[in-house]
Design an enzyme around this catalytic site. Structure first.
Site, PDB file in Angstrom:
ATOM      1  CE1 TYR A  33       3.398   6.756  -0.684  1.00 24.53           C
ATOM      2  CE2 TYR A  33       4.761   4.774  -0.639  1.00 24.53           C
ATOM      3  CZ  TYR A  33       4.576   6.103  -1.006  1.00 24.53           C
ATOM      4  OH  TYR A  33       5.553   6.769  -1.695  1.00 24.53           O
ATOM      5  CG  ASP A  89      10.406  10.307   0.353  1.00 23.90           C
ATOM      6  OD1 ASP A  89      10.117  11.119  -0.549  1.00 23.90           O
ATOM      7  OD2 ASP A  89      11.249   9.397   0.191  1.00 23.90           O
ATOM      8  CB  ILE A  90       3.954  11.295  -0.218  1.00 27.50           C
ATOM      9  CG1 ILE A  90       3.736  11.268   1.303  1.00 27.50           C
ATOM     10  CG2 ILE A  90       2.808  10.624  -0.964  1.00 27.50           C
ATOM     11  CD1 ILE A  90       3.779   9.883   1.927  1.00 27.50           C
ATOM     12  CD  GLU A  91      10.124   9.507  -3.650  1.00 22.53           C
ATOM     13  OE1 GLU A  91      10.423   9.001  -4.748  1.00 22.53           O
ATOM     14  OE2 GLU A  91      10.954   9.721  -2.755  1.00 22.53           O
ATOM     15  CG  LEU A  92       5.210   5.196  -4.939  1.00 18.93           C
ATOM     16  CD1 LEU A  92       5.366   3.793  -4.372  1.00 18.93           C
ATOM     17  CD2 LEU A  92       5.571   5.220  -6.422  1.00 18.93           C
TER      18      LEU A  92
END
Length: 304
Positions: free
Chosen positions: A114, A156-159
């Site tokens: 994403y 929950d943006i981790e990438l």
């Protein structure tokens, strides 16, 4: 197929209204937020809310979106969106909401694909979320979780890239109208500022921010040391404009690589300090499955 569009309310007017609405006294009681959806053995959504322990549920995750991709939902062992079997989750969403529990769809996560290629890409995704999970819809909307209207969207943006999440937040908040509020929440990592959500948080439009105080040794609890966490909490609460800020924790030692806090340490050494903040909202737990194994929420709920 063209998504349904609708009029939006200017985000700054919403910020003023919700800031006034959300004002509370220092030292108030908090609630527990939990992530549900990534283990088929954690019970149904309705069962989760029936425990009476949780005030907020994040359905995890929609983990593929942006860049021209068709958005995809992944609820692990619960259901398969490709066969429309996740539409029954609507019954659980409504059951939770009848209990006064806020239910959000969490986008992102630690596994997925994403990011946004432009502001228009973020706008188009906001319209997709509005029509398929929030208060929009119509005959053309697939609505993977059925016809229930979620309370909001959790980031929950981790990438990937940090670009255009600030635009996404503004577009989502712009859908708040007709007395139905679209909540926007987020789960940044505790190193400040968060690399991926920093610009989005600077919009000051988040209702709830559950900071992940785990898997980040410089700002988390370690055995015998609560100071790094307390100092990081102070920096977050003094720097970020949001409705409420939550202490994000693993619900069991096995739920994260590091950062687990024994319940007695949390309730006697940490919560009494961080609850002094006017921005204190409570505790966020990863995840419902791990909480079932440990009984963590039961152990802490009377102190939250």
């Amino acid at each position: 197929m063209e998504a349904k569009r609708c009029e939006v309310v200017p985000p700054l007017l919403l910020l003023l209204f919700y800031t006034l609405l959300g004002t509370s006294v220092a030292g108030g009681r908090g609630g527990i937020a939990v992530y549900w959806g990534q283990n088929g053995n954690e019970g149904t959504l309705a069962e989760t809310c029936a425990t009476g322990r949780f005030s907020y549920i994040n359905i995890a995750f929609l983990n593929k979106f942006g860049g021209g991709q068709t958005p995809e939902l992944n609820l692990a062992g619960h259901c398969n969106p490709a066969t429309n079997s996740c539409r029954v989750v609507s019954d659980g969403i409504r059951a939770c909401q009848r209990r006064g529990i806020k239910v959000m769809l969490s986008i992102g996560g630690g596994i997925g694909n994403y990011s946004f290629s432009s502001r228009e890409d973020a706008r188009d995704f906001s319209i997709y979320l509005w029509n398929n999970f929030l208060g929009g819809g119509g005959g053309s909307a697939a609505r993977p979780l059925g016809d229930a209207i979620l309370d909001g969207i959790d980031l929950d943006i981790e990438l990937g890239s940090p670009l255009y999440y600030d635009d996404l937040v503004k577009y989502l908040k712009g859908f708040s109208r007709n007395r139905r509020r679209v909540y926007v929440t987020g789960a940044p990592q505790c190193p400040f500022p968060d690399r991926l959500l920093g610009a989005a948080l600077n919009t000051s439009l988040f209702d709830y921010v559950w900071v992940q105080f785990y898997n980040n040794p410089p700002c988390q609890y370690t055995a015998g040391n609560t100071e790094n966490l307390k100092n990081s909490w102070a920096r977050w609460t003094n720097s970020v404009v949001a409705g409420k800020i939550f202490l994000g924790l693993p619900a069991a030692a096995q739920a994260a690589g590091s950062g687990f806090i024994p319940a007695d340490v949390l309730t006697t050494e940490i919560l009494p300090v961080i609850r002094r903040s006017r921005k204190y909202g409570g505790v966020m737990l990863w995840s419902k499955f791990w909480d079932d194994q440990s009984g963590y929420s039961t152990a802490i709920i009377n102190s939250v």
